[in-house]
Design an enzyme around this catalytic site. Structure first.
Site, PDB file in Angstrom:
ATOM      1  N   ALA A  12       1.773  -2.909   2.687  1.00  0.00           N
ATOM      2  CA  ALA A  12       1.163  -3.515   1.490  1.00  0.00           C
ATOM      3  C   ALA A  12      -0.343  -3.268   1.446  1.00  0.00           C
ATOM      4  CB  ALA A  12       1.465  -5.009   1.454  1.00  0.00           C
ATOM      5  N   ARG A  23      -9.195   6.425  -5.566  1.00  0.00           N
ATOM      6  CA  ARG A  23      -9.642   6.292  -6.960  1.00  0.00           C
ATOM      7  C   ARG A  23     -11.165   6.136  -7.040  1.00  0.00           C
ATOM      8  NH1 ARG A  23      -4.504   3.339  -7.743  1.00  0.00           N
ATOM      9  NH2 ARG A  23      -5.512   1.391  -7.175  1.00  0.00           N
ATOM     10  N   SER A  40       5.456   1.262   1.921  1.00  0.00           N
ATOM     11  CA  SER A  40       5.178   0.578   0.662  1.00  0.00           C
ATOM     12  C   SER A  40       6.381  -0.138   0.095  1.00  0.00           C
ATOM     13  CB  SER A  40       4.710   1.619  -0.373  1.00  0.00           C
ATOM     14  OG  SER A  40       3.399   1.367  -0.748  1.00  0.00           O
ATOM     15  N   ALA A  42       8.754  -3.582  -0.577  1.00  0.00           N
ATOM     16  CA  ALA A  42       8.506  -4.980  -0.878  1.00  0.00           C
ATOM     17  C   ALA A  42       9.241  -5.834   0.142  1.00  0.00           C
ATOM     18  CB  ALA A  42       8.979  -5.302  -2.288  1.00  0.00           C
ATOM     19  N   CYS A  44       9.011  -8.831   0.865  1.00  0.00           N
ATOM     20  CA  CYS A  44       9.415 -10.140   0.345  1.00  0.00           C
ATOM     21  C   CYS A  44      10.694 -10.047  -0.467  1.00  0.00           C
ATOM     22  CB  CYS A  44       8.329 -10.722  -0.540  1.00  0.00           C
ATOM     23  SG  CYS A  44       6.682 -10.400   0.070  1.00  0.00           S
ATOM     24  N   ASP A 293      -1.131  -9.092   6.985  1.00  0.00           N
ATOM     25  CA  ASP A 293      -0.568 -10.098   7.885  1.00  0.00           C
ATOM     26  C   ASP A 293      -1.174 -10.100   9.283  1.00  0.00           C
ATOM     27  OD1 ASP A 293       1.038 -10.488   5.718  1.00  0.00           O
ATOM     28  OD2 ASP A 293       2.940 -10.136   6.758  1.00  0.00           O
ATOM     29  N   ASN A 315      -2.312  -7.374  -0.596  1.00  0.00           N
ATOM     30  CA  ASN A 315      -2.770  -6.466  -1.641  1.00  0.00           C
ATOM     31  C   ASN A 315      -4.234  -6.732  -2.013  1.00  0.00           C
ATOM     32  OD1 ASN A 315      -0.763  -4.499  -2.969  1.00  0.00           O
ATOM     33  ND2 ASN A 315       0.482  -6.284  -2.518  1.00  0.00           N
TER      34      ASN A 315
END
Lengths: 565, 565
Positions: A12, A23, A40, A42, A44, A293, A315
């Site tokens: 994450a 960017r 990458s 999820a 959760c 985490d 994030n």
């Protein structure tokens, strides 16, 4: 010269930091090192893969547009090099190098960096229960774990599952297992579900929902041993209370920050065991950042360290890290420890401090407990939610908020979150121009009512007792009048069975004042205790000296049913 | 001596003030004067009575515990005297008396007061349309109005309704009529639904939902005359465009503050025509307070007067008035002009200033437009919502927020409301510890993404063009490359038809840079424009000089369908 950034960890915080760095500085050379195959994803979302709500694991790894975020994606779209199945073994801070091992080729790799990002996550706690190594005993932290659990031979339906630990993961997976048709039992050392997240009178409603859905609860119990058959497959769990059949066990007693690499490199570790970072997410080495985490945060309430691992926070960390690496001194202000969970039909959210935590921190506290429909009560779609507000006395600062119920819980938690982020008080909260229309809230939103109640308590107009306090007085055999001011019809339907209870409907109270002895303490209540409070004010006005009302009324009274688990 | 308080108006602010005064000062003598029969009803619930969602009118007048708030209720429970069907005709400020007329008995009554509360509400605007007096032409402000509409002879199903005015009441009743099986046409002078509340690209989605549900829309049209039959019953509505059959007409072109009594008494009236009050809700006479729909508020954004009648605000006013009458100098900080509405399956909320309003106020503005699923995109229950954030440049202060869509709109509006109440910026907003779990939000909540986008625009990293701006350039025949960076499959499914469009999927962009001319302006976009923004940054990094992306991508592109109404 091109800046070289190495990011360790591809879930994450890491990819977020890497992508934003590209960017902000398109010329930077960015490399992600990830020990597993997959990036990458999820994490959760794993319980929803287990439940079957998410059909295919790849959905957990896709962008909303349906593109899988694999190494090719990062190369082609982001111009980021990904080394997956590669373990970072050592950081040479002097030479600014990461030494790693490719799992696939066995090759030793060296990654020089100008800036390094540690986004190495957490690991699940593995308690020393004999039999934890048996087949069918699972932890849940990766997609592979979720696959192993869901993609059993044969159907899960009808099988027995024992879940050890009633934290967020434990309760989410409980729902997932029940949806798959399993018989689920939770074994939890403490007295309540989500013990570390909410106060007992809130946890109670989740417990009822679990029981309603056929989940067996072993609270205040402890798994002593896991038994297997001669194939090395789990067969039963032995607790202090009994032995229970188990075709599958999930151990979910928490996670700890992953700090080995940081510790070996001599980076500072915080008091809660996470990597220590400043508000710019910089570790004790100014060339090394850490987020997600593996770090501990600061609480925006206590300004003390708080370990609250959460994908949303990871994030945000990634974005702050990218900014700072690219010369923008963005700061991260800390967290509130917000969490939310849906289990069956009930939602439960929390942020900030519970009453217990606030008191332990030395705050003087008032609380409000408001059960009420989540929208205009005349709409059939209205559903009950219960808000508990924890407020500093006498400043009125909101210290914490818990919401549980069948209606719109999340919205009220967000109101508290944003308010607390600005050190909001109940005076602020009471005047927010929240969005009102009957399908969305009562004219006085539940959380505004909660703020008003807390304010009344601070000013001494309202004097509440929590259900626990009332119960304790009952258990101690204290003499008081427990004044139910509801209608006789409501009384017939549901009531608190106790000799101290006396029914005087609010509409009759003024004319029946003489029936109520002035020399006894009076605790008034109704369905939700708006009328209880009104009764208190009527009795105050009639020179009764010792009157209180019970917070939350019979709706929030936790002792009426399902007392034994 | 007992304080005598007279309250004129028995709907929201009045009863709230009266009840709290009695709780704060049990000895006070409180009288409510109300011109109608009914008190304390939920005026905002009337459309849901018309739709049939609320079965019985009395539910709109009941407490959540089911007790009807009639004069007896106020006497028995609250010790408040209610004089209903009594019209307050004149205030004698010198003698401190209200002179009133009982409609029932014709008796003239005099009510002496120490403090007076004006909670006289608003009246509906009655435009001078010939035929407005015909049977079947309705306004909607009281329970009687709602009854007259719903309890027609015979069923409403199949009948033709014309609604004049597309404000909140107009669109809510549209849904109610459609639910009753009626054929509904809206006639609205301006170009958009909810013209005064939201920007066009947000109103557009509501328009689509209306069309999808079979509602006919006459925008930029005006009702010239209402025609009746020889029984004096409405038969048709003549607009500038055509004549339309009508068995029923609802005129809902707005409400105005009721100020006759105040004006006659010489109280100050504000610039927007409402009773002028200070932050303690005190009028220009220190013994007279006013609240609810009859006063104008201050905007918490512009600090200028704002007329925003709302039941939620009226209740808050009532509480503040009670406090001040009872010696507690509580202040009311003003409103944001928050509103929310559900129409069919779509919800639409707004708070603060629209882009148009902000520009008219002289603010330098950036906006963010983010269409995205309201929860983790991998859950099948995820639904689209579109957030438009209006932000001051360069301070980052949030000036306004609009949200529309099929998912959880209300939650994001509340986040903006609370943030704006604390003068929050997009930097604040981006770091709120909002409640994350897959059933409730994406890991980066939609509104946090919106804040990040606005921040990127302020810092110049992201350069967006709104769909309107792009469309205007197209209409002006300007030459630019409209760069669609989605996948070929997405392109097949739905695309913007224009010669300027060129498809280069984001994953191929880096290797196909040579195909894109450097001497032309480039406007990149994708589905929601996260990839559009990414493309802009890639092209920036490759030394393209004139690159922007289009806000909101194809999902928010308002010109793809239903262009003609």
């Amino acid at each position: 010269m091109k800046k070289r950034v190495v990011v360790i960890g591809g879930v994450a915080c890491g990819p977020k930091a890497a992508s934003r760095i590209k960017r902000l500085m398109p010329q930077a050379e960015v490399t992600i090192i990830e020990k597993d195959e997959l990036l990458s994803y999820a994490g959760c979302g794993l319980p929803y893969y287990i439940s079957g709500e998410v059909r295919d694991c790849s959905e957990l790894m896709s962008t909303p547009a349906g593109v899988v975020r694999d190494t090719h994606f990062f190369r082609a779209v982001k111009d980021i090099t990904v080394k997956n199945r590669t373990v970072a073994e050592r950081i040479d801070r002097e030479k600014k190098e990461v030494h790693a091992l490719s799992i696939e080729t066995g090759e030793r790799l060296v990654f020089p960096y100008d800036d390094l990002v540690l986004a190495v996550g957490s690991h699940t706690v593995k308690p020393p229960i004999p039999g934890s190594g048996l087949k069918g005993v699972n932890f849940l932290s990766t997609v592979e774990d979720a696959r192993r659990i869901r993609d059993q031979e044969g159907s899960l339906a009808g099988k027995h599952a024992v879940i050890i630990g009633a934290g967020l993961i434990g309760v989410e997976v409980t729902e997932a297992f029940v949806k798959q048709g399993m018989q689920v039992r939770i074994v939890e050392q403490t007295e309540h579900l989500l013990e570390n997240l909410v106060d007992p009178e809130i946890a109670f409603h989740l417990k009822n929902e679990m029981l309603k859905n056929g989940v067996a609860l072993n609270l205040k119990d402890r798994a002593k041993e896991i038994l297997g058959d001669d194939q090395g497959r789990v067969r039963a769990v032995v607790t202090e209370k009994d032995t229970y059949p188990a075709d599958m066990v999930l151990i979910a007693v928490g996670v700890r920050p992953e700090v080995r690499l940081a510790q070996d490199a001599g980076l500072a570790i915080g008091s809660l065991g996470g990597i220590l970072v400043d508000s710019h997410m910089r570790t004790s080495d100014p060339s090394i950042y850490a987020g997600g985490d593996c770090v501990e945060n600061l609480s925006r309430i206590t300004e003390k360290p708080l370990y609250a691992p959460m994908g949303s926070t990871a994030n945000k960390h990634g974005r702050v890290i990218a900014d700072n690496i690219c010369g923008r001194p963005t700061a991260f202000p800390g967290v509130l420890g917000t969490a939310i969970v849906r289990v069956f039909d009930i939602s439960l959210g929390r942020t900030g401090l519970t009453e217990r935590e606030a008191k332990a921190e030395g705050f003087s506290v008032v609380t409000a407990l408001t059960p009420a429909p989540d929208r205009a009560h005349f709409l059939p779609s209205a559903k009950l939610i219960i808000i508990k507000l924890v407020v500093e006395n006498p400043s009125g600062r909101i210290l914490g908020c818990q919401v549980v119920g069948y209606g719109d819980v999340a919205k009220r938690i967000e109101v508290a979150v944003v308010s607390m982020s600005h050190k909001g008080t109940v005076y602020d909260l009471g005047s927010y121009d929240l969005a009102y229309a009957p399908p969305f809230s009562p004219a006085m939103d539940n959380i505004i009512v909660a703020a008003n109640i807390a304010e009344n308590k601070i000013s001494g107009i309202g004097r509440g007792l929590s259900p626990e306090e009332v119960r304790a007085r009952m258990d101690a055999g204290e003499d008081f009048i427990f004044l139910d001011v509801r209608s006789p019809a409501e009384f017939e339907q549901m009531r608190i069975e106790d000799d101290r209870v006396r029914l005087v409907p609010l509409g009759k109270l003024r004319e029946r004042l003489k029936e109520i002895p002035k020399d006894k303490e009076i605790v008034a209540f109704c369905k939700i205790s708006l009328r209880g409070y009104e009764a208190q004010r009527i009795l105050d006005g009639a020179d009764f000296k010792d009157v209180r009302y019970m917070d939350g009324g019979v709706v929030a009274w936790p002792y009426k049913k399902f007392v034994a688990s």
